[in-house]
Scaffold this active site. Structure first.
Site, mmCIF file in Angstrom:
data_model
loop_
_atom_site.group_PDB
_atom_site.id
_atom_site.type_symbol
_atom_site.label_atom_id
_atom_site.label_comp_id
_atom_site.label_asym_id
_atom_site.label_seq_id
_atom_site.Cartn_x
_atom_site.Cartn_y
_atom_site.Cartn_z
ATOM 1 N N CYS A 74 3.260 16.218 20.077
ATOM 2 C CA CYS A 74 1.838 16.417 20.325
ATOM 3 C C CYS A 74 0.975 15.601 19.362
ATOM 4 O O CYS A 74 -0.213 15.470 19.558
ATOM 5 C CB CYS A 74 1.475 17.897 20.223
ATOM 6 S SG CYS A 74 2.028 18.640 18.686
ATOM 7 N N HIS A 81 0.824 -1.216 0.000
ATOM 8 C CA HIS A 81 0.000 0.000 0.000
ATOM 9 C C HIS A 81 0.857 1.264 0.000
ATOM 10 O O HIS A 81 0.334 2.362 -0.177
ATOM 11 C CB HIS A 81 -1.000 -0.002 1.164
ATOM 12 C CG HIS A 81 -0.402 0.281 2.498
ATOM 13 N ND1 HIS A 81 -0.477 1.508 3.094
ATOM 14 C CD2 HIS A 81 0.293 -0.501 3.345
ATOM 15 C CE1 HIS A 81 0.135 1.467 4.261
ATOM 16 N NE2 HIS A 81 0.612 0.254 4.443
#
Lengths: 454, 454
Positions: B315, B191
């Site tokens: 984050c 993929h």
């Protein structure tokens, strides 16, 4: 061209095809990403998980998608064993589990619970096999070779009472309905119900101790590492729902066709044994064994006639040993034929199969020189037949040819080194009402002794 | 809507889609069966293996299809380690391998070979890490986060000399061309080149000791248990051939677009560091980090503007730690943006990205109160900034705000407990030409000391 091997793999269901094609455009991105393509993929994955969990009868967060049914079994067994490492490492499995279960159990202390002549375990016997140090029990919902349903709910109860988790391999039955009973883990395979290849299911009930043995990975709760195959997962879930919607009606229809095969084959073909439970069984599957033929030639001739079936005969296995399922049942393995009808199978195709089968078997028997009827004249008190180096079905054919040449009460000793003889000579005796005396080792093989009774 | 995250997963290539759809009808049956549906499936599988082996540069019997690139890595590492059990269990890996490699290595003695500021290992240093008891070495062909190509051929030579097999993770590069050099094992993922999900490649050269750690299974040489996903395998092989046919021209085109991004971003956006090797790199991938912004907000704003990119900022990770790749390179991790262009990316989309990026970064900086320019006035000899409990990019913003308030030669001490500060404060010093003095532990966190130089 009728395909009668749904138990190996079912043709893709139209709903699976539609769902697959539709989700190729929406489901290719990484569902862990927060951008729109990732969010779309995540939505598809979540919806598929809900639908599949609903069909399994578990919570969505109890279900992960694996790359195949085999991988679901491997992961389920290794994870459940690791989760109960402190209890022990003993496994209880039925003797007729799929090879994926038996291979995953290799190298551990294992108790194989025997089955009866129909292929089913007894819940009582299964319960007695559970020990203090049993970490896991495994039982299929229905057998993949003979179709016999196992008493899963009763076994699950025995496992609960003993505090042992039960893993149910539902590969053959999940398309027909949910698995009854209080199981702990469940595995399945989408291409068995008409879903695409590449998707297995592993359900682990909340509260079951489980420690994935894969390297750390954030996908699928850490239980199925690697990028999710979302289009295939969507197709698997959609087709499971679709086959379930029509399951009751289709089961009724196929059960009638299978009943016809079960009843007709022994009428149309002499010296046949239909194996597996006649009532507690999968609706679409029937298996029978034919004396004096080899499975490989029968499969080849049926393929030439347009019918795709499979076999548990030794000559069709890469190891040249009969199917462990037939062996555990103690039934004839030679000339074994498994017919498993995919949904939508037409009555006319079954009719045609029953039409051509007798000729196919008679042809193969003729070529192998199989005995047409047992000899009537009586002669010596004992005979020895040397079938060393000859493969199934020859040892049984040679036995059948000479049994009439000994007097009633006399013995025939068959020398053979083919593994199938160990199963098929006793099975022949039972079918023919002759006495199987026993076996003993000889140089380069085994001597099987049969006493003429009639 | 431009999708700029091909390194995570590429949209399905049209050839993959066609091949997948065509083989759904031919490739659903069990290739181990001898009837016509099985033979057709086997033919498709064999042809796909030949095509894929040709693209990899190995023999068909050296190549198996796995359910994903991750599984290929897991199987390759565990099998190679088991095959060389007698030699030892030591592993040598680069510090910037994919997490699938690092996780598979956990629990074994591992040497992580450091990388330079561009993200590349030195063949000499890699070779020195090889020991008597080294069972396996692993090196990616090119890095998935910053695009830097590794000196695989030279490292393979060093491994040959030491008698250690080298596994190359070619997930990011195989669509662009074969991996040069005398590797022993190679893994890849369909993929990533526009093939479907559900297909990985594992090549193991003849003569390499390998012992599959999966339960016994007859499929894929015992190295990839479970029913083969033939339609996806066919699509993977066909699309690999297709992307390779156009690879040279497309690489040239995308390299020019990436060069434009590499050159323009530092001109358009102040306080940006472009990371990764400027020359020896993947053609389609560029990564940069922006001071004083948090990656999550930047990703969100770019997504709102229609651009899908990813980030190695702390984050944006579930563990709230910066990417191990950026950490190993010692480069800034805050405000990190990875752009990886799928084949066919239009110049106009790149232009638009460069148009909107400065505004996005400026907006986020404005909202966070980032310093526009360093203060000029001089003041006290030292200052302490308490950023405990504050997440990236706040500690760096607070540092930048006050650096002008101390006299040249004076120090700012930043108290922080966010893991990204350890990487980003030194990186800020390097970008800003300030002196990074060092760190020491304090209650509930770490004190980072910076001396004002200019």
């Amino acid at each position: 061209m009728p395909y009668f091997d749904a138990a190996s793999s079912a043709p893709l269901h139209p709903v699976a095809r539609q769902a697959l094609q539709a989700s190729l455009d929406e489901g290719w991105a990484d569902p862990a990403r927060l951008y729109r393509e990732g969010r779309r993929a995540r939505l598809l994955l979540d919806a598929a998980r809900e639908a599949a969990a609903d069909a399994v009868g578990c919570r969505p967060d109890e279900l992960v998608f694996t790359p195949s049914g085999t991988r679901a079994i491997h992961t389920g067994i290794s994870g459940a064993l690791a989760g109960r490492r402190r209890v022990g490492s003993h496994l209880v499995v039925s003797a007729v589990e799929h090879s994926a279960v038996l291979h995953a159990a290799e190298g551990r202390p294992v108790t194989e619970v025997p089955v009866d002549r129909w292929g089913a375990v007894s819940p009582g016997v299964f319960g007695q096999a559970l020990r203090e140090d049993t970490a896991l029990a495994c039982l299929q919902s229905a057998n993949h070779e003979v179709g016999t349903e196992q008493p899963v709910a009763e076994v699950a109860e025995a496992c609960r009472a003993a505090g042992v988790p039960l893993l149910v391999d539902a590969a053959q039955s999940l398309g027909w309905g949910p698995v009854a009973g209080d199981w702990s883990l469940l595995t399945a395979s989408a291409h068995k119900w008409g879903g695409p290849a590449g998707v297995g299911l592993l359900a682990v009930r909340k509260g079951v101790r489980f420690a994935s043995q894969h390297p750390a990975d954030e996908r699928e709760s850490g239980r199925a590492p690697g990028f999710e195959n979302i289009p295939a997962i969507v197709a698997a879930a959609a087709s499971l729902r679709a086959v379930r919607d029509g399951a009751r009606e289709e089961a009724r229809r196929l059960r009638a066709l299978v009943d016809r095969i079960r009843a007709s084959v022994p009428e149309l073909v002499p010296d046949v044994e239909v194996v597996g439970d006649p009532v507690r069984r999968l609706p679409h599957l029937v298996t029978f064994s034919c004396l004096y033929v080899d499975g490989e030639t029968v499969l080849h001739e049926l393929d030439r006639a347009g019918f795709s079936v499979s076999s548990g005969s030794s000559c069709t296995s890469s190891t040249l040993t009969p199917s462990h399922v037939l062996r555990a049942m103690g039934v004839l393995s030679e000339g074994n034929v498994r017919v498993s009808l995919p949904p939508g199978t037409q009555e006319a195709d079954v009719d045609r199969f029953l039409e051509i089968l007798p000729g196919v078997i008679a042809d193969v028997r003729g070529r192998l020189g199989a005995p047409v009827s047992p000899g009537a004249s009586a002669g010596s008190a004992s005979l020895v037949v040397d079938a060393l180096g000859r493969r199934c079905p020859v040892p049984v054919i040679e036995l059948a040819k000479v049994i009439g040449d000994v007097e009633v009460g006399g013995t025939v000793t068959v020398l053979a080194d083919d593994e199938a003889a160990r199963l098929d000579i006793p099975a022949w005796c039972e079918m023919r009402d002759q006495e199987y005396v026993g076996e003993s080792p000889v140089e380069r093989g085994t001597a099987y002794v049969v006493r003429r009774r009639t």
